[in-house]
Enzyme design. Structure first.
Site, PDB file in Angstrom:
ATOM      1  N   LYS A  13       0.828  -1.213   0.000  1.00  0.00           N
ATOM      2  CA  LYS A  13       0.000   0.000   0.000  1.00  0.00           C
ATOM      3  C   LYS A  13       0.860   1.260   0.000  1.00  0.00           C
ATOM      4  O   LYS A  13       0.611   2.185  -0.761  1.00  0.00           O
ATOM      5  CB  LYS A  13      -0.923   0.035   1.234  1.00  0.00           C
ATOM      6  N   ARG A  88      -9.663   0.766   8.989  1.00  0.00           N
ATOM      7  CA  ARG A  88      -9.222  -0.602   9.282  1.00  0.00           C
ATOM      8  C   ARG A  88     -10.313  -1.384   9.997  1.00  0.00           C
ATOM      9  O   ARG A  88     -10.106  -2.552  10.296  1.00  0.00           O
ATOM     10  CB  ARG A  88      -7.992  -0.551  10.184  1.00  0.00           C
ATOM     11  N   ARG A 127      11.832  -6.437   3.313  1.00  0.00           N
ATOM     12  CA  ARG A 127      11.833  -5.023   3.693  1.00  0.00           C
ATOM     13  C   ARG A 127      12.828  -4.785   4.829  1.00  0.00           C
ATOM     14  O   ARG A 127      13.589  -3.814   4.812  1.00  0.00           O
ATOM     15  CB  ARG A 127      10.418  -4.603   4.120  1.00  0.00           C
ATOM     16  N   ARG A 139      11.249  -0.568  12.137  1.00  0.00           N
ATOM     17  CA  ARG A 139      10.027  -0.329  12.876  1.00  0.00           C
ATOM     18  C   ARG A 139       9.898  -1.365  13.981  1.00  0.00           C
ATOM     19  O   ARG A 139      10.273  -2.518  13.808  1.00  0.00           O
ATOM     20  CB  ARG A 139       8.827  -0.460  11.929  1.00  0.00           C
ATOM     21  N   ARG A 150      -0.549  -8.603  13.469  1.00  0.00           N
ATOM     22  CA  ARG A 150      -1.084  -7.613  12.514  1.00  0.00           C
ATOM     23  C   ARG A 150      -1.953  -8.306  11.467  1.00  0.00           C
ATOM     24  O   ARG A 150      -2.983  -7.784  11.055  1.00  0.00           O
ATOM     25  CB  ARG A 150       0.069  -6.830  11.863  1.00  0.00           C
TER      26      ARG A 150
HETATM   27  P1  AMP Z   1       0.680   0.623   9.305  1.00  0.00           P
HETATM   28  O1  AMP Z   1       1.875   1.506   9.150  1.00  0.00           O
HETATM   29  O2  AMP Z   1      -0.484   1.069   8.481  1.00  0.00           O
HETATM   30  O3  AMP Z   1       0.992  -0.837   9.113  1.00  0.00           O
HETATM   31  O4  AMP Z   1       0.197   0.787  10.826  1.00  0.00           O
HETATM   32  C1  AMP Z   1       1.050   0.460  11.905  1.00  0.00           C
HETATM   33  C2  AMP Z   1       0.222   0.307  13.180  1.00  0.00           C
HETATM   34  O5  AMP Z   1      -0.455   1.546  13.481  1.00  0.00           O
HETATM   35  C3  AMP Z   1      -0.892  -0.733  13.125  1.00  0.00           C
HETATM   36  O6  AMP Z   1      -0.414  -2.046  13.377  1.00  0.00           O
HETATM   37  C4  AMP Z   1      -1.830  -0.231  14.221  1.00  0.00           C
HETATM   38  O7  AMP Z   1      -1.309  -0.523  15.509  1.00  0.00           O
HETATM   39  C5  AMP Z   1      -1.744   1.277  14.033  1.00  0.00           C
HETATM   40  N1  AMP Z   1      -2.748   1.774  13.075  1.00  0.00           N
HETATM   41  C6  AMP Z   1      -2.508   2.350  11.854  1.00  0.00           C
HETATM   42  N2  AMP Z   1      -3.645   2.687  11.245  1.00  0.00           N
HETATM   43  C7  AMP Z   1      -4.647   2.305  12.086  1.00  0.00           C
HETATM   44  C8  AMP Z   1      -6.065   2.365  12.017  1.00  0.00           C
HETATM   45  N3  AMP Z   1      -6.680   2.877  10.928  1.00  0.00           N
HETATM   46  N4  AMP Z   1      -6.786   1.873  13.061  1.00  0.00           N
HETATM   47  C9  AMP Z   1      -6.174   1.362  14.151  1.00  0.00           C
HETATM   48  N5  AMP Z   1      -4.840   1.258  14.275  1.00  0.00           N
HETATM   49  C10 AMP Z   1      -4.077   1.732  13.261  1.00  0.00           C
END
Ligand code: AMP
Length: 214
Positions: A13, A88, A127, A139, A150
């Site tokens: 994404k 999400r 990655r 990260r 996740r």
């Molecule tokens: P990402 O970078 O999109 O993979 O997000 C990393 C982490 O941020 C996720 O594993 C969640 O803990 C939190 N997070 C990001 N976006 C959301 C969302 N829309 N709703 C809830 N938690 C989120």
């Protein structure tokens, strides 16, 4: 143009969002990036979500919806945006519908990157290897156990959005296992078809209103 990129962690994404930013001049709104920035800055929100994120769980809906609601009001997002990592959950999607409806806006497309779960772990490993090679900081949530959480959160909380957006007629599934360039090309085709369909709809509604007024 208002787009959502939907797909599990590691689906690509972020990569595709960056390409859309470059091509269409849209702004990329990544809730993950916003939350990581809050954690880094040590804000009250950051302190609230730090442990949740480190475990690979989802942050509270109200908190994330609040952040996105404010962000899409900023001038750079007024003409369009790509949501990456939001919504999400179904409640987040419903909140987004309300936020957009209040502004008289619609979603143009929800692009679903379909990927094979077994391949995701390999992608994340690649990655991590790339980031290490570049000397970039890793990260907290880029490891096998957290990825497992996740993916579980995606399956249980996020995958229901596929049916939600399909029912609304905006879902556009794309094979996310193709090469990065092929995925970009498939997204381009979706967006080109969408703007052609919008052009036709506008022309038809103009014709109808001209017929009514003559
Ligand atoms: P990402 O970078 O999109 O993979 O997000 C990393 C982490 O941020 C996720 O594993 C969640 O803990 C939190 N997070 C990001 N976006 C959301 C969302 N829309 N709703 C809830 N938690 C989120």
């Amino acid at each position: 143009m208002r787009l959502i990129l939907l797909g599990p962690p590691g689906a690509g994404k972020g990569t595709q969002a960056q390409r859309l930013v470059a091509k269409y001049g849209l702004v990329q709104l990544s809730t993950g990036d916003m939350l990581r920035a809050a954690v880094k800055a040590g804000t009250p929100v950051g302190r609230q979500v730090q442990q949740i994120m480190a475990r690979g769980e989802l942050c509270p809906d109200t908190l994330v919806v609040g952040i996105v609601g404010q962000r899409i009001d900023e001038p750079d997002a007024r003409n369009g945006f790509i949501l990456d990592g939001f919504p999400r959950t179904v409640p987040q999607a419903m909140a987004l519908d309300r936020i957009l409806a209040a502004k008289g806006h619609d979603l143009d497309a929800v692009i679903e990157l379909q990927v094979d779960e077994n391949a995701l772990l390999r992608r994340i490993e690649n990655r991590i290897a790339e980031m290490k090679a570049k000397g970039e900081a890793l990260r907290d949530d880029d490891n096998a156990q957290v990825l497992h959480n996740r993916l579980k959160a995606y399956r249980e909380m996020t995958a229901p959005l596929i049916a939600y957006y399909r029912q609304k007629g905006v879902l556009r599934p794309i094979n996310g296992m193709a090469s990065i360039d092929e995925v970009t090309a498939a997204i381009d085709r979706v967006l080109t078809l969408k703007s052609a369909a919008d052009g036709l709809a506008r022309a038809e509604s103009k014709k109808k209103s001209e017929q009514l007024s003559s």
